[in-house]
Design a protein around this motif. Sequence first.
Motif, PDB file in Angstrom:
ATOM      1  N   SER A  94      54.781  53.928  46.308  1.00  0.00           N
ATOM      2  CA  SER A  94      55.526  53.273  47.371  1.00  0.00           C
ATOM      3  C   SER A  94      56.253  52.012  46.944  1.00  0.00           C
ATOM      4  N   GLN A  95      55.555  51.078  46.278  1.00  0.00           N
ATOM      5  CA  GLN A  95      56.164  49.805  45.917  1.00  0.00           C
ATOM      6  C   GLN A  95      55.591  49.296  44.597  1.00  0.00           C
ATOM      7  N   VAL A  96      56.396  48.484  43.892  1.00  0.00           N
ATOM      8  CA  VAL A  96      56.041  48.031  42.556  1.00  0.00           C
ATOM      9  C   VAL A  96      56.043  46.511  42.486  1.00  0.00           C
ATOM     10  N   PHE A  97      55.188  45.970  41.636  1.00  0.00           N
ATOM     11  CA  PHE A  97      55.220  44.551  41.262  1.00  0.00           C
ATOM     12  C   PHE A  97      55.387  44.501  39.758  1.00  0.00           C
ATOM     13  N   PHE A  98      56.419  43.784  39.293  1.00  0.00           N
ATOM     14  CA  PHE A  98      56.638  43.630  37.862  1.00  0.00           C
ATOM     15  C   PHE A  98      55.916  42.390  37.348  1.00  0.00           C
ATOM     16  N   ALA A  99      55.173  42.570  36.253  1.00  0.00           N
ATOM     17  CA  ALA A  99      54.452  41.486  35.585  1.00  0.00           C
ATOM     18  C   ALA A  99      55.000  41.356  34.169  1.00  0.00           C
ATOM     19  N   ASN A 100      54.277  40.640  33.320  1.00  0.00           N
ATOM     20  CA  ASN A 100      54.739  40.395  31.954  1.00  0.00           C
ATOM     21  C   ASN A 100      54.004  41.206  30.899  1.00  0.00           C
ATOM     22  N   LEU A 112      44.919  43.509  44.232  1.00  0.00           N
ATOM     23  CA  LEU A 112      45.392  44.287  45.372  1.00  0.00           C
ATOM     24  C   LEU A 112      44.281  45.157  45.955  1.00  0.00           C
ATOM     25  N   ALA A 113      43.516  45.806  45.088  1.00  0.00           N
ATOM     26  CA  ALA A 113      42.412  46.637  45.578  1.00  0.00           C
ATOM     27  C   ALA A 113      41.365  45.796  46.296  1.00  0.00           C
ATOM     28  N   ARG A 114      41.079  44.605  45.773  1.00  0.00           N
ATOM     29  CA  ARG A 114      40.083  43.738  46.409  1.00  0.00           C
ATOM     30  C   ARG A 114      40.622  43.140  47.709  1.00  0.00           C
ATOM     31  N   LYS A 115      41.924  42.872  47.760  1.00  0.00           N
ATOM     32  CA  LYS A 115      42.521  42.385  49.006  1.00  0.00           C
ATOM     33  C   LYS A 115      42.431  43.450  50.096  1.00  0.00           C
ATOM     34  N   ALA A 269      48.803  45.855  51.741  1.00  0.00           N
ATOM     35  CA  ALA A 269      47.843  44.751  51.676  1.00  0.00           C
ATOM     36  C   ALA A 269      48.442  43.499  51.038  1.00  0.00           C
ATOM     37  N   MET A 270      49.536  43.639  50.327  1.00  0.00           N
ATOM     38  CA  MET A 270      50.169  42.502  49.656  1.00  0.00           C
ATOM     39  C   MET A 270      51.003  41.693  50.642  1.00  0.00           C
TER      40      MET A 270
END
Length: 393
Positions: A94-100, A112-115, A269-270
Amino acid sequence: MNYYEQGEKYFLHAYGRQKIVLDHGQGVELYDTDGKRYLDFYSGIGVNSFGYGYPKYTQALHAQIDKLMHVSNYFYTPIATEAAKKVVEATKLSQVFFANSGAEAIEGALKLARKAYFMKHGKADSEIISFHSSFHGRTTGAVKLTGNAHYQEAFGPLMNDVKYATLNDLTSVKALLTDKTAAIIVEPIQGEGGVNPCTKEFLQGLRALCYEHDLCLILDEVQCGMGRTGYLFTYEYYDVKPDIVCLAKGLGSGVPVGAFVANEKYAQAMEPGDHGSTYGGNPFVCAAVSTVFDIITEDHILENVKEVSAYLEKQLDALTNEFDCVEGHRGLGFMQGLVLNKPAGAVVNEMIAHGVIVITAGTNVVRMLPPLITTKENVDEAMRVFRDVLSMQ
């Protein structure tokens, strides 16, 4: 003082580095500062999917440098949105978060899972199930998920409430379940731990278990994803779909970028302020991500991986039959481990000395992560060197 000596002087000694200094590369070849050529069967730990100097890739990055490299994530950019669309559509999530990095992707997925657990239960006491011999990164959360005490023992106290099951043993997972379990995280193929693949029965069993108990299934495809196994994502081979998948390495094929991608249930949840990254998903790295997806599709990369890796496996079968020190091989696609009945370090060192770059996985496995553009001729060259080196053992 040469570059190696200078490196030893100025760098923190976090790595056991080889005594060669690499200067440049072309195709699947690397060259050191003395001009010696190496066949790359390592690809920067599975990062350089298209080897070195791949025109479509380098041209796209050159163009983006001239246009825009970085802005704050308080703004969208066309190239980042384009990259996000390709990631989401390819993963069918569904949706993405880009990290480094991969470790940052793992950290974000964990949060995210804990949230989501917190939103469901109204309390922050979640437990996570991981696996012995796993590897998920070296940040403090990721290293706690890594099921190897060697990576953890000097850095405690670490996060509580992580339990470790045994790969391919569903009973061991069920024994760890409680009403506080929020997520199960697993590599479809353990990389650092020895190139250990999940069985289809096991990974499908994990998926069913997570559905049954309303748990988040997190797949760590940092090393095995993005075409390395002959599938864009290895979970396609297993015919499962994660709730969250973590990507990096081949996602950018050379630039530092990772991502975690969530289905609709977990994505919601984010909320603003829950997570962030100053550099994550900037225009430069997203130009790489977008181009990687184009190259994989347009240049028939997956087809090459499937064809050439099948040939590679036949050659590894031959090595197994020829040499007493070889017990067998395991893996999928261009993620292969040659299992020895002795420590692998000496073999790896000799392979590099003879011009083929490979690495270890665990104590007795020679790991091969060649670029996805590797040819049968490249495989033949690597096998000739393997035979020379193994004959010396």
